[in-house]
Structure formats: C-alpha cells, structure tokens
Scaffold this motif. Structure first.
Motif, PDB file in Angstrom:
ATOM      1  N   PHE A 279      32.039  16.582  59.287  1.00  0.00           N
ATOM      2  CA  PHE A 279      30.666  16.795  58.826  1.00  0.00           C
ATOM      3  C   PHE A 279      30.381  15.956  57.586  1.00  0.00           C
ATOM      4  O   PHE A 279      31.194  15.904  56.657  1.00  0.00           O
ATOM      5  CB  PHE A 279      30.434  18.284  58.521  1.00  0.00           C
ATOM      6  N   TRP A 280      29.200  15.343  57.613  1.00  0.00           N
ATOM      7  CA  TRP A 280      28.735  14.466  56.538  1.00  0.00           C
ATOM      8  C   TRP A 280      27.340  14.902  56.124  1.00  0.00           C
ATOM      9  O   TRP A 280      26.543  15.322  56.960  1.00  0.00           O
ATOM     10  CB  TRP A 280      28.668  13.020  57.020  1.00  0.00           C
ATOM     11  N   GLN A 281      27.048  14.771  54.839  1.00  0.00           N
ATOM     12  CA  GLN A 281      25.694  14.983  54.318  1.00  0.00           C
ATOM     13  C   GLN A 281      25.178  13.628  53.835  1.00  0.00           C
ATOM     14  O   GLN A 281      25.707  13.070  52.881  1.00  0.00           O
ATOM     15  CB  GLN A 281      25.698  15.966  53.155  1.00  0.00           C
TER      16      GLN A 281
ATOM     17  N   GLY B  11      19.779  16.613  56.609  1.00  0.00           N
ATOM     18  CA  GLY B  11      20.605  15.457  56.291  1.00  0.00           C
ATOM     19  C   GLY B  11      22.056  15.550  56.708  1.00  0.00           C
ATOM     20  O   GLY B  11      22.846  14.674  56.387  1.00  0.00           O
ATOM     21  N   TRP B  12      22.408  16.591  57.449  1.00  0.00           N
ATOM     22  CA  TRP B  12      23.790  16.760  57.891  1.00  0.00           C
ATOM     23  C   TRP B  12      24.009  16.093  59.246  1.00  0.00           C
ATOM     24  O   TRP B  12      23.126  16.089  60.102  1.00  0.00           O
ATOM     25  CB  TRP B  12      24.141  18.236  58.018  1.00  0.00           C
ATOM     26  N   VAL B  13      25.207  15.585  59.439  1.00  0.00           N
ATOM     27  CA  VAL B  13      25.622  14.952  60.693  1.00  0.00           C
ATOM     28  C   VAL B  13      27.055  15.377  60.974  1.00  0.00           C
ATOM     29  O   VAL B  13      27.893  15.412  60.073  1.00  0.00           O
ATOM     30  CB  VAL B  13      25.588  13.406  60.561  1.00  0.00           C
ATOM     31  N   ARG B  14      27.317  15.708  62.243  1.00  0.00           N
ATOM     32  CA  ARG B  14      28.716  15.861  62.681  1.00  0.00           C
ATOM     33  C   ARG B  14      29.036  14.593  63.446  1.00  0.00           C
ATOM     34  O   ARG B  14      28.365  14.271  64.434  1.00  0.00           O
ATOM     35  CB  ARG B  14      28.894  17.089  63.563  1.00  0.00           C
ATOM     36  N   ASP B  15      30.048  13.848  63.002  1.00  0.00           N
ATOM     37  CA  ASP B  15      30.366  12.594  63.681  1.00  0.00           C
ATOM     38  C   ASP B  15      31.133  12.854  64.981  1.00  0.00           C
ATOM     39  O   ASP B  15      31.455  14.000  65.313  1.00  0.00           O
ATOM     40  CB  ASP B  15      31.099  11.623  62.745  1.00  0.00           C
TER      41      ASP B  15
ATOM     42  N   SER C  87      32.403  19.422  54.062  1.00  0.00           N
ATOM     43  CA  SER C  87      31.657  18.222  54.453  1.00  0.00           C
ATOM     44  C   SER C  87      31.787  17.194  53.339  1.00  0.00           C
ATOM     45  O   SER C  87      32.223  17.507  52.232  1.00  0.00           O
ATOM     46  CB  SER C  87      30.186  18.565  54.702  1.00  0.00           C
ATOM     47  N   PHE C  88      31.385  15.972  53.655  1.00  0.00           N
ATOM     48  CA  PHE C  88      31.455  14.875  52.699  1.00  0.00           C
ATOM     49  C   PHE C  88      30.050  14.344  52.472  1.00  0.00           C
ATOM     50  O   PHE C  88      29.341  14.033  53.421  1.00  0.00           O
ATOM     51  CB  PHE C  88      32.398  13.779  53.200  1.00  0.00           C
ATOM     52  N   VAL C  89      29.660  14.267  51.212  1.00  0.00           N
ATOM     53  CA  VAL C  89      28.340  13.789  50.839  1.00  0.00           C
ATOM     54  C   VAL C  89      28.398  12.273  50.674  1.00  0.00           C
ATOM     55  O   VAL C  89      29.271  11.756  49.978  1.00  0.00           O
ATOM     56  CB  VAL C  89      27.862  14.434  49.522  1.00  0.00           C
ATOM     57  N   VAL C  90      27.461  11.593  51.343  1.00  0.00           N
ATOM     58  CA  VAL C  90      27.302  10.154  51.169  1.00  0.00           C
ATOM     59  C   VAL C  90      26.040   9.958  50.336  1.00  0.00           C
ATOM     60  O   VAL C  90      24.933  10.224  50.806  1.00  0.00           O
ATOM     61  CB  VAL C  90      27.178   9.421  52.523  1.00  0.00           C
TER      62      VAL C  90
END
Length: 157
Positions: free
Chosen positions: A112-114, A103-107, A75-78
């Motif tokens: 996957f993004w955090q 705080g995780w999202v699958r676009d 995943s990638f942390v923003v």
C-alpha cells in the motif's frame, strides 16, 4: 545500515517487486542479496532477501512463500511536489494493482502506497480551520488527489 528499516515479506515475488520498484522510483539502489544455502530454507541458491533503497530509505524484501499479506495498516507515503508527480506515481503503482480512496493505491504486489501531494498536507494543516476542513472534505471525494480541485475547494469558502 539504518538503525530501523522496513522489512517486507513478499510471497515468492520479491525479485519481481524490486525490479518493478526500480523502474518506478528513480535512483533505486539494490543492496545485498542473500540466497539459501544447502541448509535452506528453500532450494539452494534461491533468493531469500534483497536489500534495496528508495530515495535514501533502506528496505529489505523477504522472498519466501507464506500466508501473510500486506494490509493498509502499513503503507508508504510518496511525497509529491506537483500534479505531474502525483500522476506519475499513481499511474505506475496502480497499474495491475488497485486504486483506493484518498490517494491510496495497492500495487500489484499488495503493498500500500499513499500518493500525497505536499500541497494537500499544507492545506489540511492550514491555520484557518475552514480551509483545512474544505481540503479534507475535497480529499474524501477523490481517489487520485487532484491539486487543482483541492485549491478550488479551499478557495470557494
């Protein structure tokens, strides 16, 4: 070019994904685009890879059909400075995707993004183990991270 950079395999949707990320992340830069030759793979002229950059981080997107799928294992942390940034990235990246816990999202492309406020990390690494525990406990009850709720939980002890 960076010595190490992420290489993301999109199943024929790389162009759409990079167009989308360009609208979400300010200052996105599009780099080199490689197209299939008459030798392949795929139809001549089809986009194979797209280089792009988000906040100085270089990526390559592969645009080729496969059975491979993204998972939470990568995943990638923003890093978000405030609630407005959390709200912005959460709303953008969850649209058409799937909000997850903590705080995780699958676009909508499966990546996957955090979406992580800096304040969450500050609280969870607080030298006072009680504050860190209260921050972790509060985070575990959230999908999108709410900084005010974190602060309240940490102050309640």
């Amino acid at each position: 070019m960076q010595k190490v950079s992420p290489f993301l395999w999109f199943n024929g949707t790389a162009e759409k994904a990079i167009d989308f990320y360009s609208t979400v992340f300010p200052g996105t830069k599009i780099g080199k685009i490689m197209r299939a030759s008459s030798a392949g793979p795929g139809p001549e002229g089809q986009v194979l890879t797209i280089g792009f950059e988000l906040f100085g981080q270089q990526f390559t997107a592969l645009n080729y059909p496969s059975d491979f799928r993204f998972t939470e294992a990568v995943s990638f942390v923003v890093d978000c400075k405030d609630q407005a940034e959390v709200d912005y990235y959460w709303d953008c990246l969850s649209e058409g995707g799937e909000p997850r816990d903590c705080g995780w999202v699958r676009d909508k492309f499966g990546v996957f993004w955090q979406i992580t406020p800096t304040r969450l990390i500050d609280l969870m690494t607080d030298p006072d183990p009680n504050i860190a525990a209260r921050a972790a406990t509060a985070m575990m009850t959230m999908q999108k991270i709410d900084i005010a709720r974190l602060e309240q939980a940490c102050a309640a002890g």
